[in-house]
Scaffold this motif. Structure first.
Motif, mmCIF file in Angstrom:
data_model
loop_
_atom_site.group_PDB
_atom_site.id
_atom_site.type_symbol
_atom_site.label_atom_id
_atom_site.label_comp_id
_atom_site.label_asym_id
_atom_site.label_seq_id
_atom_site.Cartn_x
_atom_site.Cartn_y
_atom_site.Cartn_z
ATOM 1 N N UNK A 104 0.812 -1.220 0.000
ATOM 2 C CA UNK A 104 0.000 0.000 0.000
ATOM 3 C C UNK A 104 0.842 1.266 0.000
ATOM 4 N N UNK A 105 1.612 1.453 -1.056
ATOM 5 C CA UNK A 105 2.441 2.645 -1.140
ATOM 6 C C UNK A 105 2.737 2.993 -2.580
ATOM 7 N N UNK A 106 3.126 4.245 -2.860
ATOM 8 C CA UNK A 106 3.438 4.647 -4.233
ATOM 9 C C UNK A 106 4.790 4.091 -4.668
ATOM 10 N N UNK A 107 5.036 4.084 -5.955
ATOM 11 C CA UNK A 107 6.364 3.708 -6.440
ATOM 12 C C UNK A 107 7.318 4.869 -6.190
ATOM 13 N N UNK A 108 8.607 4.546 -6.182
ATOM 14 C CA UNK A 108 9.611 5.597 -6.011
ATOM 15 C C UNK A 108 9.505 6.604 -7.151
ATOM 16 N N UNK A 109 9.215 6.108 -8.353
ATOM 17 C CA UNK A 109 9.080 7.013 -9.501
ATOM 18 C C UNK A 109 7.948 8.010 -9.288
ATOM 19 N N UNK A 110 6.780 7.516 -8.827
ATOM 20 C CA UNK A 110 5.629 8.396 -8.617
ATOM 21 C C UNK A 110 5.881 9.360 -7.464
ATOM 22 N N UNK A 111 6.507 8.878 -6.378
ATOM 23 C CA UNK A 111 6.728 9.721 -5.207
ATOM 24 C C UNK A 111 7.677 10.877 -5.524
ATOM 25 N N UNK A 112 8.771 10.589 -6.230
ATOM 26 C CA UNK A 112 9.736 11.645 -6.557
ATOM 27 C C UNK A 112 9.143 12.616 -7.575
ATOM 28 N N UNK A 113 8.394 12.095 -8.524
ATOM 29 C CA UNK A 113 7.767 12.966 -9.525
ATOM 30 C C UNK A 113 6.785 13.931 -8.882
ATOM 31 N N UNK A 215 17.655 11.030 -5.265
ATOM 32 C CA UNK A 215 18.303 12.171 -4.610
ATOM 33 C C UNK A 215 18.211 13.454 -5.425
ATOM 34 N N UNK A 216 18.083 13.326 -6.767
ATOM 35 C CA UNK A 216 18.122 14.517 -7.615
ATOM 36 C C UNK A 216 16.868 14.736 -8.434
ATOM 37 N N UNK A 217 16.060 13.679 -8.583
ATOM 38 C CA UNK A 217 14.859 13.792 -9.406
ATOM 39 C C UNK A 217 15.109 13.523 -10.864
#
Length: 601
Positions: A104-113, A215-217
């Motif tokens: 139940x959590x977002x992907x790292x890609x979605x969270x950083x975006x 770390x940088x997006x």
């Protein structure tokens, strides 16, 4: 594959989604991609799971099924705190599927975006957690090969690495050759990009890429066409501008030589050293905004589970326990080559049942996150020409049924079989397509392999495929990825080079580069012709290759492959003449297994 909107709502089911999959009831969509669709469902005990169903065109590919079976079996060996375990699966049924623990959590890609780069404390826990997951994966004898931000999910108690090898099954045919690269270009290692041996060190390189992104997006090798990113990965140094000082060890992860990269255990130790108070995973390791998203997902999932239990009743067992009449009503009769009744149907989850969308009992949703009921669908028509399947009985009974059918059909059957035999001898390209109407519709023998009554395959379209000079693509791959021969052999001689771009291999008046396929059956369509399956079956002006000077933007080429795929390749343009690389850009529409493979003719 995002599963929720920002307010925590799940995506509702769509009209074509199944009602049940081997006893599991999908209640919402989590996402979809090149491999298939992922649904939220629940075990009989009410535990949420991610239910992944495979796309029909992939299910029809024997090589995909073989690879999918291998990857699922390998994934079962992976049991770690930072991985999503396999719960259940069926690799042999009409539509393969896989169930894993729901995160139940977002992907790292979605969270950083959505929220931007992560703080240092979160980054160190993230990198150490992913490294620990890789340690478990490597310990099971698996190399992930496709570690990227979308394959790292953020849970309340740490990251979860998913799809360790599972999604690679969609690239099944690409894995059978020598010097073939599989993975996401922006996160490949240099050895993976150049088709060399892949080891656990390749995953460490991808981990360095993931760390730089978090770390940088942005990635360490920039954006742009895949071939350009791959060139920078192989030949240039990473751009780590703005990387926090505590993550200095990421440079070692991105070393060109695999031997110079740290092991996963070393990465964990380096994270420990960089963390002032040591690494301690807790429920507050993520920024507050991401933690709030997770809380909403957990609440929405629990509410959906309760609402689903009220509107549909308690979960039922696998379809093996369902009455035979229920199965025959839910699934249309398949062709004789794929009988519905299977010997292993009694095994739980051995044969998934994908039924038409249903209309649940009238009920008022208790909350806005409940997906609306899909509209009722009319019963699907059976396969063209399919006959009711007789019950299993004595051999004499089967023979009697066949004789009766033959007498009923009479002379018409003989005429049909004669025509089908003629079409088969022509290798699936019937000359009767011209002058007698369009015979390429569902159930037609024209352009197909023998007297099969199966409908035409559905087209799959891939846009913006860049093919560097000397490379080729395979139409069975999703999406097609450029491949090449390390020994420098001409691309037209590549293993299963369905469509290539290379220099003219022979002396000719026009020395411009050429495109073609190793089946030597390509047709450049006239401007008045529209690229379609019917057109490609009707046109027989085959050439071995086509010079680039003959193409302009929008030109369409029919391509027949030795494996039975038919494609329309639309030329979109080439790289600038003075540019650093030479490539063409195309759109590809593929009808997989549309005709008899040439090797069987």
């Amino acid at each position: 594959m995002g599963g929720l909107q920002s307010d925590g709502q799940f995506r509702p089911l769509e009209s074509g989604d199944p009602q049940t999959v081997a006893g599991y009831r999908p209640v919402a969509r989590l996402g979809s991609g090149g491999m298939g669709t992922v649904y939220l469902s629940y075990t009989p005990g009410g535990h949420p799971i991610a239910l992944k169903t495979i796309r029909p065109e992939l299910s029809e590919d024997p090589e995909f099924r073989r690879r999918f079976r291998q990857e699922v079996q390998a994934a079962q060996r992976v049991q770690g705190l930072y991985t999503a375990p396999v719960i259940d699966y069926d690799t042999e049924g009409t539509r393969p599927w896989l169930a894993t623990a729901y995160v139940p959590g977002p992907s790292l890609a979605a969270a950083v975006t959505e929220h931007g780069p992560l703080p240092v404390s979160t980054l160190l826990l993230l990198i150490a957690g992913v490294a620990e997951a890789l340690t478990v994966i490597h310990g099971a004898g698996i190399v992930h090969r496709d570690l990227k931000p979308s394959n790292v999910l953020l849970a309340g108690d740490g990251p979860r690495v998913i799809d360790f090898g599972i999604a690679r099954a969609a690239d099944a045919t690409a894995l059978t050759g020598t010097g073939v690269s599989v993975g996401t270009p922006a996160f490949m290692s240099p050895e993976q990009a150049t088709g060399q041996e892949i080891t656990p060190a390749s995953d460490v390189f991808a981990l360095g890429q993931v760390a730089a992104f978090a770390a940088r997006g942005s990635g360490a090798y920039g954006d742009g066409p895949s071939h350009a990113v791959l060139y920078r990965i192989v030949h240039e140094e990473p751009d780590l501008t703005g990387l926090p000082e505590a993550l200095g060890f990421v440079t070692r992860c991105l070393a060109k030589d695999p031997a110079d990269r740290p092991s996963c255990a070393e990465v964990i130790a380096l994270c420990q050293e960089a963390s002032p108070g040591g690494l301690r995973q807790s429920g507050e390791w993520l920024p507050e905004a991401i933690g709030t998203q997770i809380t909403r997902r957990v609440s929405a999932s629990a509410a959906l589970a309760a609402q689903s239990a009220v509107t549909t009743g308690p979960p039922q067992g696998p379809p093996a326990t369902a009455p035979a009449t229920q199965l025959t009503a839910a699934v249309p009769a398949p062709p004789p080559t794929a009988p519905l009744t299977r010997p292993d149907l009694a095994t739980p989850h051995a044969a998934p049942t994908l039924t038409a969308p249903h209309t649940p009992p009238p009920a008022t949703p208790a909350a806005s996150y409940l997906p609306p009921a899909p509209p009722a669908a009319a019963p699907r028509a059976p396969w063209p020409g399919a006959q009711p399947q007789p019950r299993r009985g004595s051999r004499a009974g089967v023979i009697a049924a066949v004789v009766a059918a033959a007498l009923a059909v009479g002379v018409g059957c003989g005429v049909y079989l004669s025509k089908a035999h003629t079409d088969t001898k022509r290798g699936g390209t019937s000359t009767s397509a011209k002058g007698s109407g369009d015979h390429s519709g569902p159930g037609s023998a024209t352009g197909s392999s023998g007297p099969s009554t199966r409908p035409d395959p559905k087209p799959v379209t891939f846009k913006g495929i860049n093919i560097p000079k000397g490379y080729w693509v395979r139409f069975a791959d999703s999406p097609p990825k450029p491949l090449h021969d390390e020994n420098g052999s001409n691309a037209r001689f590549g293993d299963s080079a369905d469509f290539y771009y290379d220099d003219d291999a022979f002396v000719s008046d026009d020395q411009t580069p050429v495109v073609g396929g190793n089946s030597k059956k390509v047709v450049l369509l006239n401007n008045a012709e529209k690229g379609s399956l019917a057109t490609c079956r009707a046109e027989t002006r085959y050439a071995e290759d086509i010079h680039l000077s003959q193409l302009s933007t929008g030109s369409q080429i029919c391509v027949h492959t030795v494996s039975g795929h038919i494609a329309v390749v639309t030329y979109k343009g080439a790289a600038p003449r003075n540019g650093p690389s030479d490539y063409i850009s195309v759109d590809i529409t593929v009808w997989r297994n549309a005709e008899q493979p040439s090797g069987d003719q």
